[in-house]
Design a protein around this motif. Sequence first.
Motif, PDB file in Angstrom:
ATOM      1  N   UNK A  11      10.785   6.358   1.123  1.00 10.75           N
ATOM      2  CA  UNK A  11      12.154   5.889   1.370  1.00 10.75           C
ATOM      3  C   UNK A  11      12.620   6.236   2.777  1.00 10.75           C
ATOM      4  N   UNK A  12      12.194   7.401   3.281  1.00 12.65           N
ATOM      5  CA  UNK A  12      12.599   7.786   4.631  1.00 12.65           C
ATOM      6  C   UNK A  12      12.049   6.817   5.671  1.00 12.65           C
TER       7      UNK A  12
ATOM      8  N   UNK B 186      11.488   3.627   5.268  1.00  6.49           N
ATOM      9  CA  UNK B 186      12.304   2.408   5.216  1.00  6.49           C
ATOM     10  C   UNK B 186      13.643   2.624   5.907  1.00  6.49           C
ATOM     11  N   UNK B 187      14.267   3.780   5.647  1.00  2.00           N
ATOM     12  CA  UNK B 187      15.565   4.062   6.270  1.00  2.00           C
ATOM     13  C   UNK B 187      15.419   4.236   7.777  1.00  2.00           C
ATOM     14  N   UNK B 188      14.307   4.845   8.212  1.00  2.00           N
ATOM     15  CA  UNK B 188      14.098   5.046   9.639  1.00  2.00           C
ATOM     16  C   UNK B 188      13.884   3.722  10.354  1.00  2.00           C
ATOM     17  N   UNK B 189      13.190   2.788   9.711  1.00  2.00           N
ATOM     18  CA  UNK B 189      12.970   1.484  10.338  1.00  2.00           C
ATOM     19  C   UNK B 189      14.277   0.722  10.509  1.00  2.00           C
ATOM     20  N   UNK B 190      15.265   1.035   9.665  1.00  2.00           N
ATOM     21  CA  UNK B 190      16.583   0.409   9.782  1.00  2.00           C
ATOM     22  C   UNK B 190      17.510   1.198  10.698  1.00  2.00           C
ATOM     23  N   UNK B 191      17.009   2.288  11.288  1.00  2.00           N
ATOM     24  CA  UNK B 191      17.808   3.086  12.202  1.00  2.00           C
ATOM     25  C   UNK B 191      18.839   3.962  11.527  1.00  2.00           C
ATOM     26  N   UNK B 192      18.645   4.243  10.227  1.00  2.00           N
ATOM     27  CA  UNK B 192      19.638   5.015   9.483  1.00  2.00           C
ATOM     28  C   UNK B 192      19.375   6.511   9.514  1.00  2.00           C
ATOM     29  N   UNK B 193      18.120   6.921   9.666  1.00  2.00           N
ATOM     30  CA  UNK B 193      17.777   8.346   9.692  1.00  2.00           C
ATOM     31  C   UNK B 193      16.736   8.592  10.774  1.00  2.00           C
ATOM     32  N   UNK B 194      16.574   9.860  11.140  1.00  2.00           N
ATOM     33  CA  UNK B 194      15.515  10.276  12.054  1.00  2.00           C
ATOM     34  C   UNK B 194      14.379  10.892  11.250  1.00  2.00           C
ATOM     35  N   UNK B 195      13.175  10.448  11.529  1.00  2.00           N
ATOM     36  CA  UNK B 195      12.017  11.099  10.935  1.00  2.00           C
ATOM     37  C   UNK B 195      11.751  12.415  11.665  1.00  2.00           C
ATOM     38  N   UNK B 196      11.068  13.350  11.020  1.00  2.00           N
ATOM     39  CA  UNK B 196      10.755  14.609  11.717  1.00  2.00           C
ATOM     40  C   UNK B 196       9.847  14.350  12.910  1.00  2.00           C
TER      41      UNK B 196
ATOM     42  N   UNK C  15      -2.909  13.324   4.510  1.00  2.00           N
ATOM     43  CA  UNK C  15      -1.658  12.987   5.191  1.00  2.00           C
ATOM     44  C   UNK C  15      -1.831  11.750   6.077  1.00  2.00           C
ATOM     45  N   UNK C  16      -2.981  11.643   6.744  1.00  2.00           N
ATOM     46  CA  UNK C  16      -3.227  10.477   7.597  1.00  2.00           C
ATOM     47  C   UNK C  16      -3.232   9.190   6.768  1.00  2.00           C
ATOM     48  N   UNK C  17      -3.870   9.225   5.602  1.00  2.00           N
ATOM     49  CA  UNK C  17      -3.906   8.042   4.736  1.00  2.00           C
ATOM     50  C   UNK C  17      -2.497   7.626   4.317  1.00  2.00           C
ATOM     51  N   UNK C  18      -1.674   8.612   3.967  1.00  2.00           N
ATOM     52  CA  UNK C  18      -0.296   8.301   3.553  1.00  2.00           C
ATOM     53  C   UNK C  18       0.483   7.689   4.709  1.00  2.00           C
ATOM     54  N   UNK C  19       0.369   8.275   5.890  1.00  2.00           N
ATOM     55  CA  UNK C  19       1.128   7.769   7.040  1.00  2.00           C
ATOM     56  C   UNK C  19       0.630   6.384   7.469  1.00  2.00           C
TER      57      UNK C  19
END
Length: 653
Positions: free
Chosen positions: A494-495, A497-507, A522-526
């Motif tokens: 969900x983060x 999706x929200x980051x792609x819309x400019x709503x939140x900052x990823x770490x 972790x690489x596979x997930x990203x």
Amino acid sequence: MELSSAAQSLSMSDPPPPQTSESPAQPPLQRLLGDVAALPSLPGVYRYFDAHGSVLYVGKARDLKKRVSSYFHKDHGGTRIGQMVSRIARLETTVVRSEAEALLLENNLIKALDPRYNILFRDDKSYPYLKLAAHPFPRIAYYRGSVDSKHRYFGPYPNAWAVKESIQLLQKVFRLRTCEDSVFGNRTRPCLLYQIQRCSGPCVQNISAQAYARDVASAEGFLQGRQQEVMEALQGEMLRHSEALEFEQAAFIRDQIGSLSRVLHQQAVEDNSGVTVKDADILAARVDGGRACVNLAMVRGGRHLGDRPYFPTHVDEAAQWAGSDAEEPGAVAEPEVQVLEAFIAQHYLDGGAPPLLVLSHAVDKTLIDTLSRQSGAKVTAQHQPRDSRRAWLDMCISGARIKLAQLLAEEGSQQSRTRLLVEALDMAVDELDRFRIECFDVSHTAGEATQASCVVYESHRMHPAQYRRYNVEGITPGDDYAAMRQVLLRRYTKLAQAASAGQVRLPDLVLVDGGRGQVSVAREVFEELGLDLGRIVGVEKGEGRKVGLEELVFADGRDKVYLGKDSAALMLVAQIRDEAHRFAITGMRARRASVRTGGSKLEEIAGIGAKKRARLLQRFGGLRGVEQASVDDLAGVEGVSRALAEEIFRALH
């Protein structure tokens, strides 16, 4: 608080209107100026929002039109206030009946909305008290929580140490009991406290109810600041025993008077001003290096009980507002005054203000008047006191200076560690003060009660309020890779999706506790979520799993990095990794205890002993997994026959 019918409506739950792709990121200045021109010249509260609906600032005004206009008709240049004004997309206002109502509403909104450009204090008013419980033989106790009218409470105290010191004093001088009522009602002989003369032994009738009541009254008088009255009463009682030739009792009271006198002489300051106010709070504010400290010292019953520092957030932004938010043109509000007024509003307007505030800086009289109305009693503020109050204030100011210097030294060290880590990882970071790290760890006991943790490091410090725990289910017990995959997907789907819309900052950085295996997951997930692989770093234990030999493993193909055991950057990584490990272990242990308690259902089934129960719980990851298992799955566990599997299934469904 009742507002006038003219007040504009404000819905705290309704979100701002969404931004469409056709709408500009920020409305034209002319639109905002039109909204400002339509404002009334009445008292009220205003709120500024950015294009994403986040609250930038909440302020109050005696004249809304005059105050809000000043933001848009002045050239603020490249200052932070200029940056804030350039981000304003819309504004909301609420008209109220008076400036005092505006102050109350502003305080409520600041606490509810957490605006970036307001000075914010953590709402922590959980002060300890000294409790005198209602009972024929009252006990004294340390207490924290909501008060009950049937008991007597003294305080609040700045910290637990101050309460416990007062309890020890009352034990020594007045010998009041501290034991629980259940213990008191079942004793047949006095305890050790009686033997060392810290209790008068009411549990075994070694003191009459009347004599104990006199000791309680003397203790209350002492806590209320009537020390001289208590001393005179004790002296009179000592003389009466002496005249009656009761020398043993007279000697005991003489010792009480001596102990009480020594305590009073040990007080650093005494109130000899002749004023009857015995309860006061002393507040000293200091701003330096973009941080602020408000040191709160408490005087209760005429005794100085110690101090407690508060460090607000958003000070660096708010400090730029000096003079910009003043009611009169040309008036300048010092940063210390802003910080002090913010503390008083957020700390006392909900109640609990003492009758006297001794302040390091003069504050708005309207704030103190409003405080008096809210408290239902007169509250006086002094910023140029004399005699003992001057000594109180000087000590408080000194404490604020020392504690702020300590904070800056600690934060300077953390800032250095953050910078060195960014440099070691060769990362491009726009704002080091907003650099954010999220760290993950998985914990379980032989596959039982698997739980993962996520801890957050941002602005050079840990943020426990943003920590998260994840119960891991639906995997093979003990499969750490599957657990890490599940947690990262749950965290970032969900983060992303929200980051792609400019709503939140990823770490900026994602740490995983583990080596190449964990990093590969972790690489596979990203890759699946379309996120930057350069954010992922694994913390691999070194040779012999010794602390200080850790190496950093990267998901984007870079070679492993060893920072050196004395590296400040590695110290920061280890600090964050250890915090994630601690948080995961505590959660796993709590969950394991819960699972094992629930496992008693299995013990009630005939044929299930400790070994079979442990095998079942380990195989299916806990009782819930056992409940979800089919008969065939249960029968596959070592030692569980088909008939027993059917019996288990029937018992759990």
